[in-house]
Design an enzyme around this catalytic site. Sequence first.
Site, PDB file in Angstrom:
ATOM      1  N   ASP A  52      49.344 115.152 -37.196  1.00  0.00           N
ATOM      2  CA  ASP A  52      48.750 116.215 -36.373  1.00  0.00           C
ATOM      3  C   ASP A  52      47.269 116.436 -36.708  1.00  0.00           C
ATOM      4  O   ASP A  52      46.864 117.524 -37.117  1.00  0.00           O
ATOM      5  CB  ASP A  52      49.508 117.547 -36.550  1.00  0.00           C
ATOM      6  CG  ASP A  52      50.917 117.496 -36.016  1.00  0.00           C
ATOM      7  OD1 ASP A  52      51.203 116.662 -35.132  1.00  0.00           O
ATOM      8  OD2 ASP A  52      51.748 118.307 -36.478  1.00  0.00           O
ATOM      9  N   GLU A 230      55.711 119.626 -27.536  1.00  0.00           N
ATOM     10  CA  GLU A 230      54.951 120.448 -28.487  1.00  0.00           C
ATOM     11  C   GLU A 230      53.537 119.890 -28.596  1.00  0.00           C
ATOM     12  O   GLU A 230      53.173 118.934 -27.933  1.00  0.00           O
ATOM     13  CB  GLU A 230      55.637 120.448 -29.859  1.00  0.00           C
ATOM     14  CG  GLU A 230      55.864 119.061 -30.440  1.00  0.00           C
ATOM     15  CD  GLU A 230      56.789 119.064 -31.651  1.00  0.00           C
ATOM     16  OE1 GLU A 230      57.354 120.123 -31.992  1.00  0.00           O
ATOM     17  OE2 GLU A 230      56.950 117.986 -32.255  1.00  0.00           O
TER      18      GLU A 230
END
Length: 380
Positions: A52, A230
């Site tokens: 991420d 997400e």
Amino acid sequence: MHLPILLSVISAITVPLVSALPSPAQSDRPSQIYKTTNNYPLPNPGNLPVHDPNILYHDSNYYLFKGGIHVPIYKSANITGPWTELGTVLDSDSVIHQGNRSRPWAPTTIHKNGLFYCYYTLSAQGSRNSSIGVATTPVIDGTPWTDHGAVINTGTGPGSDVYPYTVTNAIDASVVFDEDSGQAYLNYGSFWQGIWQVPLADEMVSVEDAGKPDAVQLAFIPKEKRKPIEGAWMSYRSGFYYLWFSHGKCCHFQKGFPAPGKEYSIRVGRSKSVRGPFVDRKGTSLIDGGGTVVYGSNHGVVYAPGGLGVLNGSEGLDVLYYHYLNTSVGFKNGQAQLGWNYLDYEDGWPVPVGGQDPTTTSAASTHALPVRSYSTIFFG
Ligand SMILES: *[C@@H]1O[C@H](CO)[C@@H](O)[C@H](O)[C@H]1NC(C)=O
Ligand SMILES: *[C@@H]1O[C@H](CO)[C@@H](O)[C@H](O)[C@H]1NC(C)=O
Ligand SMILES: *[C@@H]1O[C@H](CO)[C@@H](O)[C@H](O)[C@H]1NC(C)=O
Ligand SMILES: *[C@@H]1O[C@H](CO)[C@@H](O)[C@H](O)[C@H]1NC(C)=O
Ligand SMILES: *[C@@H]1O[C@H](CO)[C@@H](O)[C@H](O)[C@H]1NC(C)=O
């Protein structure tokens, strides 16, 4: 149903799917589960292990933020590195009492009116007890950051009884500005009710009208039991806002692999309005399971790319960056690597281009495009 749509999208852009499923206990390389499509370019190397990633371009340098103890920050003059670790955003545990207070996830940092804002997540795997917190600093190199605590809480914590925090999951923040009004919006969410957006107050550390937020749902998979979307990101280009997200299984592959195409991939939809509604390239609404796959597993080398962001480039060159697993390196979260590609736009739809030459096996002999300088950067 969503599944047939998904499969037809995937089969249109990849070699035929293979059906072999590995046993969960398998520890050798399950080559049957990889996509060998060459329809996506290989990544340009970012030369940093990261899951991420979030990159902010500022003052001729790239600042990279990642999940980790107190949110590590790295700096480089080049998106290919080498990266220098500058320290951390938080100098101690988050002031928020949620999840693991020392180990935030998925930060996103933006620059506005002389302040840097780092939005971070506190949560636990599979739990909707989550918070998005924010810390600020006036100087990105070296000055201590101020932790302002939670912007939103879901599941438990102050304000978590307010809709939509009663049904959503406060993780994976990104921030976008309306091109006309300058209004800032927080995008967030994962699984459960999908991706949501709320307007931020002018001070950027709380939601405007906290007791009755003007919230909209941006992306959702209503018809499937599992709703694996997400990591929302929003970019803007030539009249369109692009809503990017990661779809599928992100991690824990050492415990087993999903069917091909069910691992993380990078998807997008677009809208003329920052508030939606967003549709994909086929016209399917993103709140009805839509999302065009922009980048997925490829060449039998890149697996489960996701956790992305987009740098708004000068000269019309945007950069898509993300993490991916290299199938010849390993499948643990800690083995995820930073990769990136320039974006072309075909009929207004982003397509990653360039990338490492697939015929070379050494990262040192890549044919990366030259890295341009970026005079502007997209927030988020
Ligand atoms: C928080 O996460 C860190 C890093 O993974 C770990 O070392 C630590 O034990 C965790 N703390 C708690 C209270 O679980
Ligand atoms: C969420 O928080 C509530 C209240 O503190 C607690 O009862 C519940 O067990 C938590 N749920 C999870 C999945 O941790
Ligand atoms: C994958 O790893 C191999 C072995 O370390 C390396 O040669 C190759 O360049 C890597 N490819 C990518 C896209 O990371
Ligand atoms: C960035 O690094 C690449 C090699 O990794 C090099 O080709 C390129 O010229 C560098 N760009 C700048 C602006 O230094
Ligand atoms: C990003 O670049 C596009 C085109 O160059 C421009 O229209 C847009 O305003 C930029 N956005 C930001 C946030 O800089």
